[in-house]
Design a protein around this motif. Structure first.
Motif, PDB file in Angstrom:
ATOM      1  N   GLU A  37       1.447   7.700  -2.779  1.00 60.35           N
ATOM      2  CA  GLU A  37       1.643   6.272  -2.564  1.00 60.35           C
ATOM      3  C   GLU A  37       1.161   5.552  -3.824  1.00 60.35           C
ATOM      4  O   GLU A  37      -0.047   5.483  -4.083  1.00 60.35           O
ATOM      5  N   ARG A  85       6.280  11.492   9.529  1.00 63.59           N
ATOM      6  CA  ARG A  85       5.320  11.003   8.547  1.00 63.59           C
ATOM      7  C   ARG A  85       3.886  11.441   8.817  1.00 63.59           C
ATOM      8  O   ARG A  85       2.995  11.226   7.994  1.00 63.59           O
ATOM      9  N   SER A 125      10.286   3.823   2.570  1.00 63.72           N
ATOM     10  CA  SER A 125      10.846   4.961   3.293  1.00 63.72           C
ATOM     11  C   SER A 125      10.760   4.732   4.802  1.00 63.72           C
ATOM     12  O   SER A 125       9.704   4.385   5.333  1.00 63.72           O
ATOM     13  N   CYS A 145       3.506  13.289   5.275  1.00 66.03           N
ATOM     14  CA  CYS A 145       4.915  13.540   5.558  1.00 66.03           C
ATOM     15  C   CYS A 145       5.240  15.031   5.452  1.00 66.03           C
ATOM     16  O   CYS A 145       4.868  15.684   4.468  1.00 66.03           O
ATOM     17  N   ASN A 147       5.584   3.865   0.949  1.00 64.75           N
ATOM     18  CA  ASN A 147       5.780   4.127   2.382  1.00 64.75           C
ATOM     19  C   ASN A 147       5.685   2.847   3.208  1.00 64.75           C
ATOM     20  O   ASN A 147       5.893   2.872   4.420  1.00 64.75           O
ATOM     21  N   CYS A 191      -2.140   9.707  -1.147  1.00 64.32           N
ATOM     22  CA  CYS A 191      -1.265   9.079  -0.157  1.00 64.32           C
ATOM     23  C   CYS A 191      -2.007   8.965   1.159  1.00 64.32           C
ATOM     24  O   CYS A 191      -2.846   9.803   1.488  1.00 64.32           O
ATOM     25  N   ALA A 219       5.448   0.384   8.449  1.00 63.74           N
ATOM     26  CA  ALA A 219       6.520   0.389   7.454  1.00 63.74           C
ATOM     27  C   ALA A 219       7.499  -0.749   7.694  1.00 63.74           C
ATOM     28  O   ALA A 219       7.924  -1.438   6.753  1.00 63.74           O
TER      29      ALA A 219
END
Length: 486
Positions: A176, A238, A225, A134, A202, A130, A247
């Motif tokens: 991710e 995050r 998200s 987060c 994400n 990812c 995002a």
């Protein structure tokens, strides 16, 4: 809750229920759904050949009498024939779900909640990699894939078994998932099988080229998200500056991509409870089709960080916000809190919209009847999780209870022999108020929250207002100490 809602929970009065309780019908369901996925079942052939010139002529002739019955039913009910064909008769994921359901009714009968012989949905944490950090990550993701993640052959083998065994829905998460190895190869294999794939992202990698490519590979829904309307608060959650802007740009890009729907998902805690309604409105304003509320569960990095979980009163306040928004019909509302189904019974009338867990929502008394069978917590009953290394767990939020690994066993073997399948399909085994609750058929409590806070997967859900006394007893116990008891 009005008397009619109460009758729906306590009795089996619906005509469809009586029909499916008939042993003869259960045998017919088994006969129509026989097959291993390499060749279409009789049921699929019957449905697919309805008003479809591309279907084999032999099938159109064989099933013509039944197609005539379909026509009569559609006309007399005033339904839109084209919509019925698109949403049911010619929609492969829906047909796959019905085959799975027929096989399950044949195997187990009609049960409350319904037991499924294979999962209706698998959430595949496709990679540990990812590009964010987060603080509440249930997966405790990292910057790159782990060395023991499934290779291409193993991933395609998983998809092929899902195809043969009529698992209709697959959600790719992470980490991710867009950073996962062999992502596009897996999507293409899913498209060939007619498996409905959704992507949980994400949003930071959703460029126009990326979203167009997703559509080309059969993806119709992506979920992004976003935990605040305040960029600084979201970025702090995050762990990366600029995450909110990227995002939001990703959501807008997905919403503008033909053939792709986008949902906004938010983990609601005390940090952002006061923003819940504004976050939903932001989703509406950006063109999202769905808003998804995620329960905070103290697992992964969420154990090491103080997320300020909602207490039962605060969660009930949130459920009422979600229920009111659901009835406004501006946007579809979903929640990983099983109590959302209970809230729809308590705070709305019989003909209003009703939450169906992973299956979305619908209106009217028939939807409320359906909620008894597919609503509430689906962990190890109609849903399971697949980890990047091939481990299978009852839920993404129960990562420590591994029931098998696809490197060594089939999904069918793991699903039908794991210890939690029988336990979590019998809600009379639940502890605390969950075990005696009148709303048990449509809820069952969150098994992940019960497990994380008490170490007992069958305990009451301490996040529910009806288990407030349990929350009080646990209020001095931190998630870390609860986890240490497991």
């Amino acid at each position: 809750m009005n008397d009619t809602n109460n009758e729906i929970l306590k009795t089996q009065q619906n005509e469809i229920e009586k029909f499916l309780l008939d042993p003869r019908i259960q045998r017919v369901a088994g006969f129509l759904s026989r097959g291993n996925g390499d060749r279409r079942t009789l049921f699929e052939r019957m449905m697919f050949s309805y008003d479809n010139q591309s279907a084999p002529r032999s099938d159109r002739l064989l099933f013509y009498p039944l197609h005539t019955v379909f026509e009569h039913f559609i006309r007399t009910r005033g339904a839109n024939a084209d919509m019925v064909k698109f949403k049911l008769f010619h929609h492969r994921p829906t047909l796959r779900a019905l085959v799975n359901t027929f096989r399950s009714i044949h195997a187990y009968g009609l049960t409350v909640p319904q037991k499924f012989q294979m999962p209706l949905m698998i959430v595949w944490n496709f990679t540990q990699a990812c590009n964010l950090k987060c603080i509440h990550c249930y997966q405790d993701a990292c910057s790159r894939p782990l060395p023991d993640e499934l290779d291409l052959e193993q991933k395609l083998k998983v998809v092929d078994e899902m195809g043969r065994e009529y698992v209709p829905f697959l959600a790719l998460a992470g980490g991710e998932p867009l950073m996962g190895r062999y992502f596009w190869e897996v999507l293409e294999r899913c498209r060939q099988w007619g498996i409905h794939v959704t992507i949980a992202s994400n949003g930071t990698m959703l460029t126009p080229d990326m979203t167009a490519r997703l559509v080309q590979h059969g993806v119709k829904y992506v979920e992004v998200s976003l935990d605040s309307v305040d960029p600084d608060k979201h970025d702090a959650f995050r762990g990366i500056p600029g995450a909110w802007r990227r995002a939001v740009d990703g959501i807008r890009t997905a919403a503008a991509t033909p053939g792709l729907r986008v949902g906004l998902a938010a983990c609601i805690s005390r940090i952002n409870l006061d923003e819940a309604d504004r976050i939903i409105q932001l989703a509406v304003d950006m063109g999202c089709s769905t808003f998804v509320h995620f329960n905070y569960i103290p697992v992964g990095r969420g154990v090491r960080n103080d997320i300020h979980d909602l207490d039962p009163e605060q969660r009930e306040q949130l459920l009422q916000i979600l229920e009111r928004r659901l009835q406004r019909k501006e946007i579809s509302i979903m929640s990983t809190a099983p109590q959302f189904g209970r809230a729809c019974f308590m705070y709305a009338d019989m003909e209003s919209r009703m939450a169906l867990g992973h299956a979305g929502s619908g209106s009217g008394s028939k939807t409320r009847v359906l909620a008894k069978y597919i609503g509430g917590c689906g962990s190890a009953r109609c849903y399971c999780s697949l980890q990047p290394n091939g481990d299978v767990t009852p839920c993404v939020y129960i990562p420590h209870r591994v029931v098998g690994n696809v490197k060594h066993q089939s999904i069918r073997e793991i699903w039908q022999t794991n210890v939690y399948f029988e336990k979590l399909t019998d809600r009379e085994l639940l502890g605390d108020h969950c075990g005696v609750c009148e709303f048990r058929p449509v809820c069952g409590g969150c098994r992940a929250r019960a497990d994380a806070y008490t170490g007992d997967i069958l305990a009451g859900d301490p996040g529910c207002i009806l288990n407030a006394d349990l929350w009080e007893r646990l209020s001095a116990v931190t998630p870390e100490s609860a986890s240490a008891d497991r």
